[in-house]
Scaffold this motif. Sequence first.
Motif: not given
Length: 375
Positions: A72-98
Amino acid sequence: MKVIIQLIALMMITWGITSFSLVAFGSGAGSAASAFTYLILLGYYFISEKRKLLFPFIILGLTYYMISGFVYVESSKYFINEIIKYFIIIVCGAELARNTSVQQLCLFLALGSLSILIHATVFADGYGRYSGFYLDPNGASFICLIGYSLSYSIKNIKLKYLYIILFTLSGILTFSRYFLVMWLFVSIIAIVANKKNAQGLFLGFGSLIFILSLATVLQLNTKRLSMLESIFDKDSTEVKGFSEDSRTATWSQYTDDILTNPIFGNGYKALSGGAGGKQGVHNTYLMTIGESGFIPFLILIGIYLFILKKSIPHLYTKTHLPLMALALVTLLMVIHNYFDNEVLLFISIWVFVNVIKPNGKSEDIILKIETQLNN
């Protein structure tokens, strides 16, 4: 230039500038701050060394979003936006953390927690619980607890004590039961690691007494203030308030939802509250299984148990790591905004990459010998 971008990215994430801008200046400012945060993370990633991706967090995100989104997803646009932000944090944020040192992270968290003190002294209000940049007192208490844990890694004694007092004072002003309980646990474990850390416990109790003496000036939350005062009054019955409105009562409201669909869950944001005035589940573990089923749930538990296990050997040498790991594992039991929580994800990544650093074991043996000799 790279250092400047790194510091700006740290500021945006550790101070919660996106959510603060949204509430303080409106949706336009919030959207701009959010876009700026993720653009600067992307920019930092492209000018940094590319190392191994953090596949546990990537798999966690993929399974959570795929399964919950399919149900279930109420808003597809919001859902996709949150996915993109999550993976930016995980991928790009990892280098920042290191590339972020203990001293840098502790400094930025200290500046963030300073906003809580400013909120309490300059912008005191009738609510009586303060959060500064972080808006939510419980979220602010997490920042203070992580900063307090990091303080034990600071070599400069005067700076270390300054950090301990700052994080403790700020944490108390959030009036978070989670902070008060975990602060005591963290302090005791720090003393087990090194008896000299007992000074932090004494400074903390001194901070508590100082806050109580300024109660009327700061317009503190009267109900939770009375609970704190009861600690020094053995005949008081107010201490029972710590167990009132407990998280377990909130969790029980979602038991039927979780048990009805334990395999695939009930869909994205199903346990985040809002429907019919119902509050969220306030438990990341339950939120994950309730929204996306047992697969992401097991992965989530596996990641944080791994972090906790890998941090334990560092107890006597890098005490801040097991303290931070414990704070993370327990925090997930009292909040449900995990996948869109920038600072929580970043701190999780930072601890993860630090407990799995190569050659960490041999370095720890040397540090442990030095610690024992100093004692």
